[in-house]
Design a protein around this motif. Structure first.
Motif, PDB file in Angstrom:
ATOM      1  N   GLU B  10       0.834  -1.212   0.000  1.00  0.00           N
ATOM      2  CA  GLU B  10       0.000   0.000   0.000  1.00  0.00           C
ATOM      3  C   GLU B  10       0.864   1.256   0.000  1.00  0.00           C
ATOM      4  OE1 GLU B  10      -4.052  -1.433   2.289  1.00  0.00           O
ATOM      5  OE2 GLU B  10      -2.679  -0.054   3.283  1.00  0.00           O
ATOM      6  N   LEU B  11       1.937   1.226   0.831  1.00  0.00           N
ATOM      7  CA  LEU B  11       2.841   2.388   0.925  1.00  0.00           C
ATOM      8  C   LEU B  11       3.392   2.727  -0.459  1.00  0.00           C
ATOM      9  CD1 LEU B  11       5.230   2.095   4.010  1.00  0.00           C
ATOM     10  CD2 LEU B  11       3.683   3.949   3.446  1.00  0.00           C
ATOM     11  N   ILE B  12       3.759   1.698  -1.213  1.00  0.00           N
ATOM     12  CA  ILE B  12       4.334   1.939  -2.542  1.00  0.00           C
ATOM     13  C   ILE B  12       3.257   2.462  -3.491  1.00  0.00           C
ATOM     14  CG2 ILE B  12       5.491   0.888  -4.518  1.00  0.00           C
ATOM     15  CD1 ILE B  12       6.618  -1.190  -2.606  1.00  0.00           C
ATOM     16  N   GLU B  18       7.964   9.893   1.352  1.00  0.00           N
ATOM     17  CA  GLU B  18       9.290   9.532   1.860  1.00  0.00           C
ATOM     18  C   GLU B  18       9.851   8.312   1.127  1.00  0.00           C
ATOM     19  OE1 GLU B  18       9.814   9.576   6.075  1.00  0.00           O
ATOM     20  OE2 GLU B  18      11.981   9.633   5.740  1.00  0.00           O
ATOM     21  N   VAL B  19       8.986   7.329   0.856  1.00  0.00           N
ATOM     22  CA  VAL B  19       9.429   6.140   0.123  1.00  0.00           C
ATOM     23  C   VAL B  19       9.981   6.552  -1.236  1.00  0.00           C
ATOM     24  CG1 VAL B  19       8.643   4.030  -1.012  1.00  0.00           C
ATOM     25  CG2 VAL B  19       7.863   4.551   1.297  1.00  0.00           C
ATOM     26  N   LEU B  20       9.239   7.425  -1.934  1.00  0.00           N
ATOM     27  CA  LEU B  20       9.676   7.856  -3.258  1.00  0.00           C
ATOM     28  C   LEU B  20      10.996   8.621  -3.171  1.00  0.00           C
ATOM     29  CD1 LEU B  20       6.339   8.991  -4.924  1.00  0.00           C
ATOM     30  CD2 LEU B  20       7.605   6.867  -5.234  1.00  0.00           C
ATOM     31  N   PHE B  21      11.098   9.489  -2.148  1.00  0.00           N
ATOM     32  CA  PHE B  21      12.320  10.282  -2.014  1.00  0.00           C
ATOM     33  C   PHE B  21      13.524   9.376  -1.781  1.00  0.00           C
ATOM     34  CE2 PHE B  21      15.507  12.739   0.199  1.00  0.00           C
ATOM     35  CZ  PHE B  21      15.513  13.932  -0.504  1.00  0.00           C
ATOM     36  N   ILE B  22      13.355   8.412  -0.868  1.00  0.00           N
ATOM     37  CA  ILE B  22      14.459   7.515  -0.542  1.00  0.00           C
ATOM     38  C   ILE B  22      14.857   6.686  -1.765  1.00  0.00           C
ATOM     39  CG2 ILE B  22      15.085   5.489   0.819  1.00  0.00           C
ATOM     40  CD1 ILE B  22      13.291   6.709   3.064  1.00  0.00           C
ATOM     41  N   ALA B  23      13.845   6.178  -2.475  1.00  0.00           N
ATOM     42  CA  ALA B  23      14.143   5.362  -3.651  1.00  0.00           C
ATOM     43  C   ALA B  23      14.874   6.193  -4.699  1.00  0.00           C
ATOM     44  CB  ALA B  23      12.860   4.778  -4.227  1.00  0.00           C
ATOM     45  N   SER B  24      14.425   7.440  -4.911  1.00  0.00           N
ATOM     46  CA  SER B  24      15.075   8.250  -5.941  1.00  0.00           C
ATOM     47  C   SER B  24      16.469   8.680  -5.484  1.00  0.00           C
ATOM     48  CB  SER B  24      14.218   9.456  -6.314  1.00  0.00           C
ATOM     49  OG  SER B  24      14.272  10.429  -5.302  1.00  0.00           O
ATOM     50  N   THR B  25      16.657   8.893  -4.181  1.00  0.00           N
ATOM     51  CA  THR B  25      18.001   9.216  -3.683  1.00  0.00           C
ATOM     52  C   THR B  25      18.955   8.066  -3.970  1.00  0.00           C
ATOM     53  OG1 THR B  25      16.998  10.440  -1.869  1.00  0.00           O
ATOM     54  CG2 THR B  25      19.322   9.942  -1.661  1.00  0.00           C
ATOM     55  N   ARG B 179      18.190  11.857   7.248  1.00  0.00           N
ATOM     56  CA  ARG B 179      16.865  11.887   6.623  1.00  0.00           C
ATOM     57  C   ARG B 179      16.751  13.029   5.618  1.00  0.00           C
ATOM     58  NH1 ARG B 179      11.111  12.422   9.698  1.00  0.00           N
ATOM     59  NH2 ARG B 179       9.878  11.295   8.157  1.00  0.00           N
ATOM     60  N   TRP B 180      16.077  12.801   4.523  1.00  0.00           N
ATOM     61  CA  TRP B 180      15.884  13.761   3.420  1.00  0.00           C
ATOM     62  C   TRP B 180      17.208  14.221   2.817  1.00  0.00           C
ATOM     63  CZ3 TRP B 180      11.127  13.066   2.281  1.00  0.00           C
ATOM     64  CH2 TRP B 180      10.129  13.034   3.252  1.00  0.00           C
ATOM     65  N   TYR B 181      18.289  13.463   2.992  1.00  0.00           N
ATOM     66  CA  TYR B 181      19.582  13.933   2.486  1.00  0.00           C
ATOM     67  C   TYR B 181      20.422  12.752   1.999  1.00  0.00           C
ATOM     68  CZ  TYR B 181      23.777  16.940   2.438  1.00  0.00           C
ATOM     69  OH  TYR B 181      24.893  17.654   2.082  1.00  0.00           O
ATOM     70  N   THR B 182      20.862  11.909   2.924  1.00  0.00           N
ATOM     71  CA  THR B 182      21.710  10.788   2.499  1.00  0.00           C
ATOM     72  C   THR B 182      21.094   9.441   2.868  1.00  0.00           C
ATOM     73  OG1 THR B 182      22.946  10.902   4.568  1.00  0.00           O
ATOM     74  CG2 THR B 182      23.862  12.077   2.696  1.00  0.00           C
ATOM     75  N   ARG B 183      19.811   9.436   3.181  1.00  0.00           N
ATOM     76  CA  ARG B 183      19.180   8.171   3.547  1.00  0.00           C
ATOM     77  C   ARG B 183      18.823   7.405   2.276  1.00  0.00           C
ATOM     78  NH1 ARG B 183      15.169   8.271   8.519  1.00  0.00           N
ATOM     79  NH2 ARG B 183      17.166   8.799   9.482  1.00  0.00           N
ATOM     80  N   THR B 184      19.356   6.199   2.146  1.00  0.00           N
ATOM     81  CA  THR B 184      19.116   5.408   0.940  1.00  0.00           C
ATOM     82  C   THR B 184      18.206   4.220   1.272  1.00  0.00           C
ATOM     83  OG1 THR B 184      21.020   4.002   1.329  1.00  0.00           O
ATOM     84  CG2 THR B 184      21.401   5.999   0.062  1.00  0.00           C
ATOM     85  N   ILE B 185      17.860   3.461   0.250  1.00  0.00           N
ATOM     86  CA  ILE B 185      16.969   2.313   0.457  1.00  0.00           C
ATOM     87  C   ILE B 185      17.558   1.376   1.502  1.00  0.00           C
ATOM     88  CG2 ILE B 185      16.006   0.239  -0.612  1.00  0.00           C
ATOM     89  CD1 ILE B 185      15.710   1.731  -3.195  1.00  0.00           C
TER      90      ILE B 185
END
Lengths: 276, 226
Positions: B10-12, B18-25, B179-185
């Motif tokens: 569901e989250l995806i 946040e999920v999208l941001f982390i995945a794109s990072t 968070r929101w900077y270098t946090r990766t999957i």
């Protein structure tokens, strides 16, 4: 696979790569960054997620939170790898300031440590107000105990308590995890073991664990958090100006009020030190 | 555990920010480091495949052993160079995207370089001579040689990408999981699992699996007949 199909994949791959490359170069222009090393207990409790966005919005400064144990946070500060630290190990904090690595230490907030364990309580420590006595019983009944073992503030406190109990813990019942507070609570839950936790992290995870508070209230379980700016004279490139701004914000009425009002599962996790 | 899985999906599907941001990072770091590693690896692979010289074997053996270097060792090495008191400390790279990209570049480089080398060595041995006879030289000559093996070169690149997108040691040690900077999957999965938030961890795990499957699909189906 046909030639045109292959060419299409190639073209798509090249396009995708070049786009992402440009994108990543294009987004490297930074706002002002302030590096804050803090303990896993403050990060895992979720407090910083409500506290820092307010500060960031007011000042335009982006706070980069690096969540490690207190020992590592102090080491990062000594090394000049971060601009400001928020930790909980008073004696070590005072040494840090005395040695000139940090300036302008402020009391920020406090809560207390609690001894957690399985409901059936094999070591029979339930209700004990004496934390050292509780540790003695855990050790003599050889009940599983999980230690953070990561030189965090909680781990430093735990070692103190073993010392006061006159025990140097060893044996298969004493498990050194080397992990953060949340991970250790989850481990203790799975292994039906005892552990020492700060109350904030425990309360924030209560819906994820069956562990209960078995011993609390010992004066030695007091857990004060301090915030210290890294001395800009020790290293080049320390963002002292913004570190001061963060200290001012956190010790301001507004910052302290956010700390006071922060609740998880209906419970207050931290008590502000500057305003009551 | 079944409920956790459904909430993760569901989250995806809901496109959680946040999920999208982390995945794109993660994708951004991995793609940037892979491209930079390829830029460094191409000349080396070309050089190794074109000119016989003393010590060539040694370089190739070295490359092959570096391929298996643990990510935490690379992380530790880079850390000791970019920490404040270290030689490159004044650049302020530690706990920034730049640090992760440097670490991942070092991870991807040996793989990409040795795979490019073997791709270019498998070509028709008379190709360089033919080009010389046709009067094609310099950059154009090298370009044609690479293009002759383009699919194999691309699969080298994808192998490097596969290594860095799934690594956790470098991102955690050098990026600091901010968070929101270098946090990766991968660092999020480690963190959220430690906090007992299995939904978010699982959602990112699913994304990572999809990425890896796509890469392998491209490697084995798309480029097999190269």
């Amino acid at each position: 696979m046909s030639q045109s199909c292959k060419n299409f994949i190639l073209a798509a791959a090249v396009f995708f790569l070049s786009q992402s490359f440009l994108f990543s170069v294009g987004t490297t222009e930074n706002p002002r960054h302030l590096k804050l090393a803090t303990t896993t207990s403050t990060e895992n409790s979720g407090l910083l997620d409500v506290l820092l966005p307010v500060f960031e919005k007011e000042t335009g400064i982006k706070v980069d939170v690096i969540a490690v144990g207190t020992g590592k946070a102090l080491a990062l500060g000594e090394n000049g790898d971060v601009d400001i630290i928020m930790v909980h190990a008073r004696a070590r904090e005072d040494t840090f300031v005395e040695q000139g690595f940090g300036v302008d230490r402020h009391d920020l907030m406090h809560n207390d440590f609690v001894i957690l364990g399985p409901e059936n309580d094999p070591a029979e420590i339930k209700g004990l107000g004496n934390a050292a006595e509780a540790f003695k019983r855990i050790s003599s009944s050889k009940s599983s105990f999980i230690s953070r073992a990561d030189d965090s503030g909680t781990n430093i406190k735990e070692k103190c308590l073993w010392q006061e109990a006159g025990i140097s813990p060893s044996g298969t019942w004493y498990k050194e995890a080397g992990q953060g507070m949340g991970a250790v609570i989850i481990m203790a839950n799975d292994m039906e073991a005892y552990t020492l936790s700060d109350r904030g992290t425990y309360l924030s995870m209560r819906d994820k664990t069956d562990l209960v508070i078995l011993s609390e209230g010992d004066r030695r379980l007091f857990n004060p958090y301090g915030i210290i700016a890294v001395n800009p004279e020790k290293h080049d490139g320390i963002n002292f100006e913004d570190a001061e701004k963060l200290i001012n914000f956190l010790t301001s009425k507004e910052g302290q009020r956010i700390i006071k009002n922060y609740k998880k599962n209906g419970q207050q996790l931290f008590y502000p030190d500057v305003i009551e | 555990m079944g409920g956790v899985f459904i909430r993760a999906v569901e989250l995806i599907l809901k496109g959680n920010r946040e999920v999208l941001f982390i995945a794109s990072t993660s994708l951004r770091f991995a793609l940037t480091s892979t491209v930079l590693a390829t830029v460094c690896a191409l000349p080396l692979g070309l050089f190794l495949s074109l000119s016989p010289f003393k010590g060539k074997k040694l370089i190739i053996v070295l490359m092959n052993s570096l391929m298996a270097l643990p990510t935490v060792v690379i992380g530790l090495l880079v850390y000791s160079f970019i920490s404040k008191n270290a030689p490159f400390g004044n650049l302020g790279l530690l706990f920034s995207p730049g640090a992760i990209i440097i670490g991942q570049l070092l991870l991807a480089f040996p793989i990409i370089a040795s795979l490019i080398y073997s791709a270019l060595s498998n070509r028709d041995p008379s190709l360089p001579e033919t080009l010389d006879t046709l009067g094609i030289w310099g950059i154009r000559k090298y370009f044609i040689i690479i293009m002759e093996a383009k699919t194999a070169v691309l699969s080298a690149l994808l192998s490097g990408f596969g290594r860095v997108i799934g690594e956790v040691g470098v991102s955690m040690m050098l990026g600091g999981n901010i968070r929101w900077y270098t946090r990766t999957i991968t660092t999020t999965i480690a963190l959220e699992t430690s906090k007992g938030n299995f939904e978010l961890a699982l959602a990112l795990g699913i994304i990572l699996i999809v990425i890896s499957l796509s890469i392998n699909f491209l490697l084995h189906v798309g480029f097999r007949d190269a």
